[in-house]
Design a protein around this motif. Structure first.
Motif, PDB file in Angstrom:
ATOM      1  N   ASN A  57       0.812  -1.209   0.000  1.00 26.57           N
ATOM      2  CA  ASN A  57       0.000   0.000   0.000  1.00 26.57           C
ATOM      3  C   ASN A  57       0.849   1.263   0.000  1.00 26.57           C
ATOM      4  O   ASN A  57       0.326   2.358   0.105  1.00 26.57           O
ATOM      5  CB  ASN A  57      -0.963  -0.009   1.189  1.00 26.57           C
ATOM      6  N   HIS A  58       2.160   1.140  -0.155  1.00 25.35           N
ATOM      7  CA  HIS A  58       2.999   2.337  -0.227  1.00 25.35           C
ATOM      8  C   HIS A  58       2.695   3.154  -1.479  1.00 25.35           C
ATOM      9  O   HIS A  58       2.864   4.361  -1.469  1.00 25.35           O
ATOM     10  CB  HIS A  58       4.480   1.966  -0.206  1.00 25.35           C
ATOM     11  N   ALA A  62      -0.551   4.744   1.764  1.00 27.78           N
ATOM     12  CA  ALA A  62      -1.488   4.212   2.744  1.00 27.78           C
ATOM     13  C   ALA A  62      -0.794   3.284   3.738  1.00 27.78           C
ATOM     14  O   ALA A  62      -1.423   2.421   4.315  1.00 27.78           O
ATOM     15  CB  ALA A  62      -2.630   3.491   2.029  1.00 27.78           C
ATOM     16  N   ALA A  63       0.504   3.476   3.909  1.00 24.68           N
ATOM     17  CA  ALA A  63       1.255   2.663   4.864  1.00 24.68           C
ATOM     18  C   ALA A  63       2.491   3.450   5.268  1.00 24.68           C
ATOM     19  O   ALA A  63       2.904   4.386   4.586  1.00 24.68           O
ATOM     20  CB  ALA A  63       1.667   1.344   4.234  1.00 24.68           C
ATOM     21  N   THR A 105      -6.143  -2.246  12.078  1.00 30.34           N
ATOM     22  CA  THR A 105      -4.758  -1.894  11.803  1.00 30.34           C
ATOM     23  C   THR A 105      -3.996  -3.159  11.440  1.00 30.34           C
ATOM     24  O   THR A 105      -4.290  -4.235  11.953  1.00 30.34           O
ATOM     25  CB  THR A 105      -4.094  -1.195  13.014  1.00 30.34           C
ATOM     26  N   HIS A 142       5.805  -2.611   9.106  1.00 34.94           N
ATOM     27  CA  HIS A 142       4.937  -2.028   8.085  1.00 34.94           C
ATOM     28  C   HIS A 142       3.597  -1.826   8.779  1.00 34.94           C
ATOM     29  O   HIS A 142       3.040  -2.769   9.346  1.00 34.94           O
ATOM     30  CB  HIS A 142       4.811  -2.991   6.904  1.00 34.94           C
ATOM     31  N   GLU A 144      -0.415  -0.092   8.714  1.00 31.50           N
ATOM     32  CA  GLU A 144      -1.537   0.471   7.960  1.00 31.50           C
ATOM     33  C   GLU A 144      -2.726   0.678   8.885  1.00 31.50           C
ATOM     34  O   GLU A 144      -2.980  -0.138   9.767  1.00 31.50           O
ATOM     35  CB  GLU A 144      -1.994  -0.487   6.853  1.00 31.50           C
ATOM     36  N   ARG A 146      -6.741   0.777   8.433  1.00 28.61           N
ATOM     37  CA  ARG A 146      -7.701   0.354   7.413  1.00 28.61           C
ATOM     38  C   ARG A 146      -9.123   0.707   7.832  1.00 28.61           C
ATOM     39  O   ARG A 146      -9.455   0.658   9.015  1.00 28.61           O
ATOM     40  CB  ARG A 146      -7.605  -1.157   7.201  1.00 28.61           C
ATOM     41  N   ALA A 151      -6.798   0.061   3.130  1.00 30.63           N
ATOM     42  CA  ALA A 151      -5.776   0.903   3.748  1.00 30.63           C
ATOM     43  C   ALA A 151      -6.013   2.364   3.379  1.00 30.63           C
ATOM     44  O   ALA A 151      -6.303   2.688   2.234  1.00 30.63           O
ATOM     45  CB  ALA A 151      -4.393   0.458   3.303  1.00 30.63           C
ATOM     46  N   ILE A 154      -1.885   7.330   5.312  1.00 26.36           N
ATOM     47  CA  ILE A 154      -1.392   7.437   6.683  1.00 26.36           C
ATOM     48  C   ILE A 154      -1.460   8.880   7.173  1.00 26.36           C
ATOM     49  O   ILE A 154      -1.602   9.140   8.365  1.00 26.36           O
ATOM     50  CB  ILE A 154       0.019   6.809   6.799  1.00 26.36           C
TER      51      ILE A 154
END
Length: 166
Positions: A57-58, A62-63, A105, A142, A144, A146, A151, A154
């Motif tokens: 999700n990078h 989103a992470a 999470t 890692h 997230e 959600r 996700a 962040i």
């Protein structure tokens, strides 16, 4: 001899216009108030243009990866129920915690896991140790947040940038 008192004029009545003060609304609980970051260390990647051939999700920011030594404690970002405590593809040894109302999470790449599925955890409780399992090149967690298993960016929850120390 008595001095006669002078007549006192009545002070004019001045009407002050009523000023409406807005009713104070209770502050809504912000996402920042719901979650804490799960570990100390250096903030690594938040956004990655290319995901290296594995799911991440990078690419949507989103992470967040938090880097530190192997075994560094990882803590529950909020209270909830552990719904996953096992190997989970590229995330390696992974924990997912359900916080209710659609929030959960995800924490990946543990070296050791201290919780089991179905266990209730409290915010700040140690859930495992940082590692480099799964698709990973260094010790980190890692993380997230959600909503309905999706996700979220962040930055909706934390004001952090790559390179920050936590």
């Amino acid at each position: 001899m008595e001095t006669p008192a002078e007549p006192v004029a009545e002070a004019p009545v001045v009407e002050v216009p009523a000023v409406e003060t807005p009713a104070e609304e209770p502050e809504a609980e912000t996402p920042q108030a719901q979650f804490i970051l799960p570990a100390s260390g250096r903030v690594g990647e938040i956004l990655r243009d290319y995901d290296g051939g594995y799911y991440s999700n990078h690419y949507r920011a989103a992470a967040v990866d938090i880097l530190n030594s192997e075994g560094t404690p990882i803590y529950a970002a909020a209270s909830g129920t552990v719904t996953l405590s096992s190997w989970y593809g590229g995330y390696g040894k992974c924990v997912i915690i359900d916080h209710g109302n659609g929030f959960s999470t995800l924490y990946g790449h543990f070296s050791s896991v201290d919780v089991s599925e179905g266990q209730i955890v409290t915010q700040g409780q140690r859930i495992g140790g940082m590692g480099s399992t799964g698709s990973s090149t260094a010790n980190h967690v890692h993380f997230e947040v959600r909503v309905n298993d999706e996700a979220q960016p962040i930055s909706n929850y934390f004001n952090i940038s790559s390179g920050d120390y936590l």
